[in-house]
Design an enzyme around this catalytic site. Sequence first.
Site, PDB file in Angstrom:
ATOM      1  N   LYS A   1     -33.342  33.729 -36.854  1.00 21.42           N
ATOM      2  CA  LYS A   1     -32.574  33.627 -38.104  1.00 21.42           C
ATOM      3  C   LYS A   1     -33.213  34.406 -39.241  1.00 21.42           C
ATOM      4  O   LYS A   1     -32.533  34.956 -40.092  1.00 21.42           O
ATOM      5  CB  LYS A   1     -32.348  32.169 -38.516  1.00 21.42           C
TER       6      LYS A   1
ATOM      7  N   ALA B   1     -41.618  40.284 -21.785  1.00 19.45           N
ATOM      8  CA  ALA B   1     -42.611  40.965 -22.617  1.00 19.45           C
ATOM      9  C   ALA B   1     -43.348  39.947 -23.488  1.00 19.45           C
ATOM     10  O   ALA B   1     -42.722  39.154 -24.191  1.00 19.45           O
ATOM     11  CB  ALA B   1     -41.942  42.015 -23.494  1.00 19.45           C
TER      12      ALA B   1
ATOM     13  N   LYS C   1     -30.555  30.120 -42.656  1.00 19.30           N
ATOM     14  CA  LYS C   1     -29.396  29.669 -41.889  1.00 19.30           C
ATOM     15  C   LYS C   1     -28.146  29.599 -42.772  1.00 19.30           C
ATOM     16  O   LYS C   1     -27.044  29.920 -42.319  1.00 19.30           O
ATOM     17  CB  LYS C   1     -29.692  28.313 -41.261  1.00 19.30           C
TER      18      LYS C   1
END
Length: 439
Positions: free
Chosen positions: A106, A46, A206
């Site tokens: 993230k 996609a 992170k």
Amino acid sequence: MIEYRNLRVALLGAGSVGAEVARQLLEHSDELAKRAGAGLTLVGIAVRDVDAPRTVDLPRELFTTDAESLILGSDIVIELIGGIEPARSYVLQAINSGADVITANKALLATHGPELFDAAERVGAQLYYEAAVGGAIPIIRPLRDSLAGDRVERILGIVNGTTNFILDSMHTTGSTFEDALATATELGYAEADPTADIGGYDAAQKAALLASLAFHTTVPLDSVYREGITSITKDQIASATKAGYVIKLLAICERLTDAATGENGVSARVHPALVPAQHPLAAVHGGNNAVFVHAEAAGDLMFYGAGAGGLQTSSAVLGDVVSAARRHVAGGPGVAESTHANLPILPIGHVRSRHQITLAVADLPGVLASIATVFSDHGVSVETVEQSVSTSAEDPQPTATLVIGTHEAMESDLAATVAELESSSAVSRVMSVLRVEGL
């Protein structure tokens, strides 16, 4: 042996990472099937524009703009479009349809992780995200699985390749921040808008993920203390080198004890810091990442490697694909995220750290004594003092530069010390304030 049916894999996004994932799924399908215990069929990719140029030549018939239909017909969905929306909606749709999801996003996990993990637990699906931290470095699975029986005490990591490249360039070539950033942009390490990297936002996302995993506690992104590297100067780099340090942007996650209540808690923070030249993190060059983990039983562990790059990051994504396929073959619900500890998140003021503070002062009698009094009044012990004196044609009055190293002290006390120094008549200017880590 009964052969398991082929698993249908949907890919959302065909950027540098997505294109490499697609290529390897197509070119190494037989080998991956043997590792996974089931065939893996890439049923579609996609994208927003099926005619956009790609870094890899892929069959055009795989591309579609209809992500929702692709998701609903798949067993495993790989989300590599990035950002919050529509990524969040697509991931929730995939989970609610019973598919396992693999993501490198993230920002999405740091912002909406609890919602997504709860959704996966409700339907027995699994959310994998090895590629969300450290690129090719295997750090999520070791924290979640290998160290699940241990007690992680501290994580110290370089988790952003762009900032590491910039700081390393400043250290090795003597360039300014602006010149190093320009080089990073030319070489593709930095985005056209590098704010997320140089402002510490990427590393903070992170850090939130690493702390949540390591301490079995949900650590919201807005609880992560953050400083970027935009204020780091060529002079600071030179001074650090002379003193035997290297400046690195670090993500630090650790267990703490609240000094006031004695209650255990956790802290997550991102900021530039002085790292001793002999520390393993000081030897992390270029765009590489490294994560240093200290656990109660395992001791010190270090994970090092490429922190970004399409080919490198695809390694972590495909590792998750194989894990997801094996789970389908074995059967049973996905494993929920462990947040049982539910420890309080303590602000940076509760952290104990060392500082190196550089001051410009008039070279006059009594100045050093008055500065020492400021440190003493706030309970901060001075470990080292280095002084150099200079004059200029414009200002014949000798000016002294003091580089003061502190013993470990509470961040709140150190902040109060710096604030008083900034307002002190004995101090012309606070030139630099850097934490010292890795001692």
